[in-house]
Design a protein around this motif. Structure first.
Motif, mmCIF file in Angstrom:
data_model
loop_
_atom_site.group_PDB
_atom_site.id
_atom_site.type_symbol
_atom_site.label_atom_id
_atom_site.label_comp_id
_atom_site.label_asym_id
_atom_site.label_seq_id
_atom_site.Cartn_x
_atom_site.Cartn_y
_atom_site.Cartn_z
ATOM 1 N N SER A 1 -7.455 -2.660 6.587
ATOM 2 C CA SER A 1 -6.891 -3.983 6.323
ATOM 3 C C SER A 1 -5.441 -3.950 6.781
ATOM 4 O O SER A 1 -4.803 -2.890 6.816
ATOM 5 C CB SER A 1 -6.970 -4.351 4.837
ATOM 6 N N LYS A 2 -4.932 -5.097 7.152
ATOM 7 C CA LYS A 2 -3.547 -5.194 7.604
ATOM 8 C C LYS A 2 -2.604 -4.712 6.505
ATOM 9 O O LYS A 2 -1.619 -4.012 6.774
ATOM 10 C CB LYS A 2 -3.235 -6.642 7.983
ATOM 11 N N GLU A 3 -2.910 -5.067 5.261
ATOM 12 C CA GLU A 3 -2.043 -4.692 4.142
ATOM 13 C C GLU A 3 -2.011 -3.175 3.969
ATOM 14 O O GLU A 3 -0.942 -2.570 3.800
ATOM 15 C CB GLU A 3 -2.520 -5.358 2.845
ATOM 16 N N LYS A 4 -3.184 -2.541 4.008
ATOM 17 C CA LYS A 4 -3.243 -1.072 3.868
ATOM 18 C C LYS A 4 -2.537 -0.384 5.033
ATOM 19 O O LYS A 4 -1.846 0.623 4.845
ATOM 20 C CB LYS A 4 -4.700 -0.611 3.811
ATOM 21 N N PHE A 5 -2.738 -0.943 6.217
ATOM 22 C CA PHE A 5 -2.121 -0.348 7.397
ATOM 23 C C PHE A 5 -0.594 -0.357 7.260
ATOM 24 O O PHE A 5 0.064 0.672 7.460
ATOM 25 C CB PHE A 5 -2.552 -1.101 8.656
ATOM 26 N N GLU A 6 -0.040 -1.512 6.946
ATOM 27 C CA GLU A 6 1.414 -1.623 6.886
ATOM 28 C C GLU A 6 1.995 -0.841 5.711
ATOM 29 O O GLU A 6 3.097 -0.285 5.816
ATOM 30 C CB GLU A 6 1.818 -3.098 6.827
ATOM 31 N N GLN A 7 1.246 -0.753 4.615
ATOM 32 C CA GLN A 7 1.704 0.048 3.482
ATOM 33 C C GLN A 7 1.757 1.531 3.861
ATOM 34 O O GLN A 7 2.726 2.227 3.568
ATOM 35 C CB GLN A 7 0.768 -0.159 2.292
ATOM 36 N N ARG A 8 0.706 2.017 4.520
ATOM 37 C CA ARG A 8 0.663 3.411 4.954
ATOM 38 C C ARG A 8 1.750 3.687 5.991
ATOM 39 O O ARG A 8 2.408 4.728 5.971
ATOM 40 C CB ARG A 8 -0.728 3.716 5.524
ATOM 41 N N TYR A 9 1.950 2.749 6.896
ATOM 42 C CA TYR A 9 2.979 2.876 7.933
ATOM 43 C C TYR A 9 4.367 3.027 7.296
ATOM 44 O O TYR A 9 5.124 3.950 7.618
ATOM 45 C CB TYR A 9 2.924 1.652 8.838
ATOM 46 N N ASN A 10 4.715 2.104 6.412
ATOM 47 C CA ASN A 10 6.056 2.136 5.815
ATOM 48 C C ASN A 10 6.278 3.351 4.920
ATOM 49 O O ASN A 10 7.351 3.967 4.945
ATOM 50 C CB ASN A 10 6.315 0.852 5.015
ATOM 51 N N ALA A 11 5.253 3.699 4.136
ATOM 52 C CA ALA A 11 5.416 4.802 3.184
ATOM 53 C C ALA A 11 5.436 6.161 3.884
ATOM 54 O O ALA A 11 6.326 6.988 3.631
ATOM 55 C CB ALA A 11 4.294 4.763 2.154
ATOM 56 N N ASP A 12 4.486 6.403 4.770
ATOM 57 C CA ASP A 12 4.329 7.746 5.343
ATOM 58 C C ASP A 12 5.121 7.950 6.629
ATOM 59 O O ASP A 12 5.721 9.011 6.823
ATOM 60 C CB ASP A 12 2.851 8.017 5.638
ATOM 61 N N LEU A 13 5.088 6.958 7.508
ATOM 62 C CA LEU A 13 5.690 7.139 8.823
ATOM 63 C C LEU A 13 7.170 6.757 8.840
ATOM 64 O O LEU A 13 8.015 7.565 9.222
ATOM 65 C CB LEU A 13 4.909 6.336 9.863
ATOM 66 N N ALA A 14 7.472 5.533 8.424
ATOM 67 C CA ALA A 14 8.873 5.107 8.429
ATOM 68 C C ALA A 14 9.654 5.768 7.290
ATOM 69 O O ALA A 14 10.690 6.407 7.510
ATOM 70 C CB ALA A 14 8.954 3.588 8.317
#
Length: 494
Positions: free
Chosen positions: A351-364
């Motif tokens: 889901s877009k929400e899960k993707f962006e949450q994972r992106y911000n928390a883990d990657l950024a």
């Protein structure tokens, strides 16, 4: 000394539609395995490509007022785009319309026929165009294919050639018994063993050319073309130059013996989705036995990726385009989500929400933030890479060992979890030690050591993530060398 050889292949996606995120998952998983094996010093042959014959290709071409070859050329090019978009390291892209594949499929047919395993008979069957498979009543749900419930089943009643699948029940069960990890995970090996124990029915391997002309001609019978599954499965060895014949392979070098053949150190791995279990682990293995060729070494079966908890389908309008995802978020962000959020063996969700949450928390916020502030502090303190912190060194060693073990078991999410635990541990060191604080020279020396240890940890983290996030691995190495920082993953603001 010769390098150990490792062969890996994806299934070949059908070119009846543009690439979707389900196949992106499969090919990124295969790419991570291939990169990991190369990193370990092995010589890798990584195959993928496109499956281009069969009824649904023929129907789609007619629907779009194109010749089947024109249609296939257009869609094969779309799958070819994935190489750049997903940073894939495959070294072979086969199309089942390639001339050498056509000749290899015909030679394979002849060998099965010589074994007495191909015969002609009349039959009547229910056929799912979506699966390109015949269906028994026991496989149907409310009279429809459970995988393609929106497609009407077709009734086929004609004279076809058949493969004597029933002959291979015992040889297949012997193969599974002798190789407890032939199919991974074990639940899938149990599933296919149960299917084979229940009895095997011979399956059709041809279609009448007058009804469906888009296929490889059957040797010695111009009225029939090969059934698409029989043809397509042969790609796993035709890509290696099988059979080693200048007439068939155009005089090119054959890699069959080195990567698939009888050599002791061969390691021929196939990656496939669970909807391909029967074809890859039973039908194809029986066909290899019939042709007198070695079986696969192992077949890794991965799960599906759903969309907001629902199976993806064009009719629901929830199919995710991996190329659009990459264009919006970047290659390694997409690779990370697919490998981290989808368990290697089980289903996962997008889901877009899960993707962006994972992106911000883990990657950024995780890796990107650690690199940026470590390099900023290194510049101020003049810190150089070192490893004097025993606790951090032990944590790095554990991460290296455990992540290697998990990727060897096809547990990509677990491997990344281990590495990101190390990232979190490093960020905790920063918060605890506060190396930005100024004071005495002794404090400055202590801070230089803290940051030097973090630089060492970041170098090791960059090496560990290379199979998963190759572009990010290179970026970390470049920034550590230049001691200059730029955002790895700019934060997504809602």
């Amino acid at each position: 000394m010769d390098l150990k050889r490792f062969y890996i292949t994806t299934t070949l996606p059908y070119v009846n539609a543009a690439p979707h995120v389900g196949f992106a998952l499969e090919i990124v998983q295969a790419d991570a395995i291939a990169r990991f094996r190369r990193k370990a010093g092995e010589e890798v042959f990584f195959n993928t490509g496109t499956d281009e014959h069969g009824l649904k290709i023929y129907q789609k071409a007619i629907e779009e007022k194109k010749t089947p070859q024109e249609y296939c050329d257009e869609y094969a090019a779309k799958f070819g785009l994935l190489r750049e978009k997903l940073d894939l390291s495959y070294n072979n892209f086969i199309r089942t319309t390639d001339p050498h594949h056509i000749k290899a499929a015909q030679e394979f047919w002849k060998r099965c026929e010589a074994s007495g395993d191909i015969y002609k008979t009349s039959y009547k069957a229910k056929y799912c165009v979506g699966c390109e498979l015949e269906k028994t009543d026991s496989e149907l749900v409310n009279g429809r294919c459970p995988i393609h419930p929106n497609k009407d089943l077709e009734m086929i009643e004609e004279e076809n050639y058949f493969f004597r699948f029933s002959k291979y029940q015992k040889p297949l069960l012997d193969l599974y018994d002798a190789n407890p990890e032939f199919v991974v995970p074990a639940t899938r090996q149990n599933e296919i063993s149960s299917f084979v124990k229940g009895g095997l029915q011979d399956f059709s391997v041809s279609r009448l050319k007058s009804k469906m002309p888009w296929g490889i001609p059957v040797p010695g019978d111009e009225d029939h073309v090969m059934y698409v599954w029989f043809d397509a499965l042969v790609n796993y060895i035709s890509c290696l130059g099988w059979p080693a014949s200048a007439e068939i392979f155009g005089g090119a070098e054959s890699f069959f013996e080195e990567f698939w053949g009888t050599k002791e150190d061969r390691n021929a791995i196939q990656v496939a989705g669970k909807d391909n279990l029967r074809q890859q682990t039973a039908m194809w293995q029986a066909m290899l036995m019939s042709a007198g060729l070695p079986n696969s070494k192992q077949v890794f079966i991965h799960g599906y990726i759903t969309s907001n908890g629902q199976k993806m389908s064009k009719s629901l309008g929830n199919v995710v385009d991996p190329i659009a995802l990459v264009d919006k978020y970047g290659t390694d962000a997409v690779r990370y989500y697919l490998l981290r959020e989808v368990p290697g063996w089980d289903d996962g969700d997008f889901s877009k929400e899960k993707f962006e949450q994972r992106y911000n928390a883990d990657l950024a916020g995780g890796l990107g933030n650690l690199l940026a502030r470590t390099l900023a502090m290194a510049g101020k303190l003049g810190a150089q890479e070192e490893i004097s912190d025993r606790e951090l060194k032990a944590a790095i060693n554990v991460a290296e060992e455990r992540s290697s073990k998990e990727i060897n078991s096809y547990k990509f999410n677990e491997a990344l979890m281990v590495i990101w635990d190390l990232v979190a541990f490093c960020n905790k060191i920063v918060e605890r030690e506060k190396p930005w604080e100024q004071g005495t020279e002794d404090l400055a020396d202590k801070n230089r050591k803290v940051v030097g240890n973090l630089l060492f940890a970041l170098e090791k983290i960059g090496e560990m993530i290379e199979p998963f996030l190759p572009g990010t691995s290179l970026a970390i190495a470049g920034q550590l060398e230049s001691k200059t920082s730029s955002p790895l993953f700019p934060r997504i603001n809602g």
